[in-house]
Design an enzyme around this catalytic site. Structure first.
Site, PDB file in Angstrom:
ATOM      1  N   TYR A 118       0.831  -1.198   0.000  1.00 57.73           N
ATOM      2  CA  TYR A 118       0.000   0.000   0.000  1.00 57.73           C
ATOM      3  C   TYR A 118       0.865   1.247   0.000  1.00 57.73           C
ATOM      4  CZ  TYR A 118       0.914   0.905   4.988  1.00 57.73           C
ATOM      5  OH  TYR A 118       1.516   1.192   6.188  1.00 57.73           O
ATOM      6  N   LYS A 157       6.567  -2.006   1.939  1.00 54.34           N
ATOM      7  CA  LYS A 157       5.384  -1.416   2.587  1.00 54.34           C
ATOM      8  C   LYS A 157       4.188  -2.357   2.400  1.00 54.34           C
ATOM      9  CE  LYS A 157       3.211   3.133   3.163  1.00 54.34           C
ATOM     10  NZ  LYS A 157       3.309   3.244   4.610  1.00 54.34           N
ATOM     11  N   GLU A 165      11.952   2.738  14.354  1.00 54.96           N
ATOM     12  CA  GLU A 165      11.006   3.694  13.763  1.00 54.96           C
ATOM     13  C   GLU A 165       9.699   3.566  14.520  1.00 54.96           C
ATOM     14  OE1 GLU A 165       9.833   2.750   9.709  1.00 54.96           O
ATOM     15  OE2 GLU A 165       9.991   0.613  10.125  1.00 54.96           O
ATOM     16  N   LEU A 223      11.310   1.388   7.230  1.00 54.61           N
ATOM     17  CA  LEU A 223      10.761   1.795   5.934  1.00 54.61           C
ATOM     18  C   LEU A 223      11.457   3.081   5.488  1.00 54.61           C
ATOM     19  CD1 LEU A 223       8.416   1.146   3.876  1.00 54.61           C
ATOM     20  CD2 LEU A 223       7.158   2.962   5.031  1.00 54.61           C
TER      21      LEU A 223
HETATM   22  N1  PLP Z   1       7.612   3.841   8.939  1.00 51.66           N
HETATM   23  C1  PLP Z   1       6.481   3.102   8.899  1.00 51.66           C
HETATM   24  C2  PLP Z   1       6.463   1.767   9.580  1.00 51.66           C
HETATM   25  C3  PLP Z   1       5.350   3.573   8.216  1.00 51.66           C
HETATM   26  O1  PLP Z   1       4.228   2.830   8.167  1.00 51.66           O
HETATM   27  C4  PLP Z   1       5.402   4.850   7.591  1.00 51.66           C
HETATM   28  C5  PLP Z   1       4.248   5.379   6.881  1.00 51.66           C
HETATM   29  O2  PLP Z   1       3.189   4.836   6.856  1.00 51.66           O
HETATM   30  C6  PLP Z   1       6.587   5.596   7.680  1.00 51.66           C
HETATM   31  C7  PLP Z   1       7.675   5.048   8.355  1.00 51.66           C
HETATM   32  C8  PLP Z   1       6.702   6.947   7.045  1.00 51.66           C
HETATM   33  O3  PLP Z   1       6.734   6.827   5.644  1.00 51.66           O
HETATM   34  P1  PLP Z   1       6.216   7.989   4.692  1.00 51.66           P
HETATM   35  O4  PLP Z   1       6.988   9.208   5.052  1.00 51.66           O
HETATM   36  O5  PLP Z   1       6.548   7.507   3.324  1.00 51.66           O
HETATM   37  O6  PLP Z   1       4.760   8.140   4.935  1.00 51.66           O
END
Ligand code: PLP
Length: 287
Positions: free
Chosen positions: A33, A149, A182, A207
């Site tokens: 997603y 993701k 994170e 991520l």
């Molecule tokens: N880390 C995780 C586990 C996430 O699910 C997300 C976003 O949903 C992020 C980091 C931040 O990613 P982004 O800046 O691309 O939204």
């Protein structure tokens, strides 16, 4: 005005927007997603999100359900039909509908695509940023491919609920060595006493956030240096500031960790300046 969602080629009233019970996303979390922020009528950082989607699909050997170049038009259409000026656009691609069997289905199985959009209140988000959020820490218990993701988010769901139960807004996954990975849906940053930004390298174990990448560009513009290295919860508590980044939160100051204050317990100027500059620096696609 009824909410409209996109499901496999059709724009449907949200209540009728359904996928089959044998969709592999439902059965196995066999899907990926993306979430993009919508700000002032623009889809933010869409190319970065679609590049990461392409990578996630590739890592799981899921085919694109349609040509990539068509997807921005569908995302814009869903945003427009729902009259979202500020909010989110969500898209999910799964390996499709097939009789339940762990191994991949026949190559002719068409991946499923859904796209939804919803509004959010930018004033409420600004007020939250002016107050900052509280986080808790939880032991890292996810698989080692969190760089993909996927919709397999059970540890993240449980961690976020634990945060909610504790009166906090986010949970940080922490490795056995005490370093922060994170958040349940955010990347994590601190600002050191001498004003440097620190965030964990995104090569493995987290991520690679699209907002994180934009914050690198904002930091350069504002003259902040960024160190990519691991840091501990203790270091975060002693830092000048802490904050998280994600498409859903942009840049959000963190003022408490496990009920202890970060610095003076108030949002810092660095996080707020990064937040302020985000709209200008991020890529904008008119919806
Ligand atoms: N880390 C995780 C586990 C996430 O699910 C997300 C976003 O949903 C992020 C980091 C931040 O990613 P982004 O800046 O691309 O939204």
């Amino acid at each position: 005005m009824p909410r409209i969602s996109y499901v496999n080629g059709r724009y449907l009233p949200h209540a009728e927007a359904k996928v089959h019970m044998e969709d592999r996303g439902y059965q196995f979390a066999d899907g990926v997603y993306e979430v993009c922020e919508v700000a002032r009528g623009h889809i933010m950082d869409m190319s970065g999100h679609l590049d990461r989607l392409d990578r996630s699909l590739g890592e799981l050997a899921i085919a694109w359900p349609l040509e990539r170049r068509v997807l921005p038009a569908i995302m814009r259409e869903v945003v427009t039909r729902n009259r979202v000026r500020d909010g989110l656009v969500y898209l999910q691609i799964t390996r499709g509908v097939a009789p339940r069997d762990h191994a991949f289905p026949a190559p002719s199985t068409r991946p499923s695509l859904v796209v939804t959009a919803k509004r959010s209140d930018p004033q409420a988000a600004r007020r939250r940023a002016e107050t900052g959020i509280a986080v808790i820490t939880v032991p890292e218990n996810r698989w080692d491919r969190v760089d993909i993701k996927t919709v397999g988010l059970l540890p993240n769901v449980l961690a976020r609920q634990k945060a909610k139960d504790a009166g906090a807004q986010e949970a940080w996954f922490v490795d056995p060595d005490g370093t922060v990975k994170e958040g349940a849906s955010t990347n994590v940053w601190i600002v050191t006493a001498d004003g440097h930004l620190v965030t964990r390298p995104a090569d493995t174990g987290i991520l690679r956030g699209i907002t994180r990448a934009t914050v690198f560009r904002i930091a350069e513009k504002l003259g902040y240096t960024v160190e990519e290295r691991a840091f501990t919860v203790e270091e975060a508590l002693k830092a000048r500031e802490a904050f998280v980044t994600a498409a859903t939160t942009v840049v959000m100051p963190v003022v408490r960790i496990d009920d202890k204050p970060v610095a003076n317990g108030h949002p810092g100027t660095v996080a707020l300046s990064l937040r302020e500059a985000f709209f200008d620096v991020a890529e904008k696609t008119q919806a």
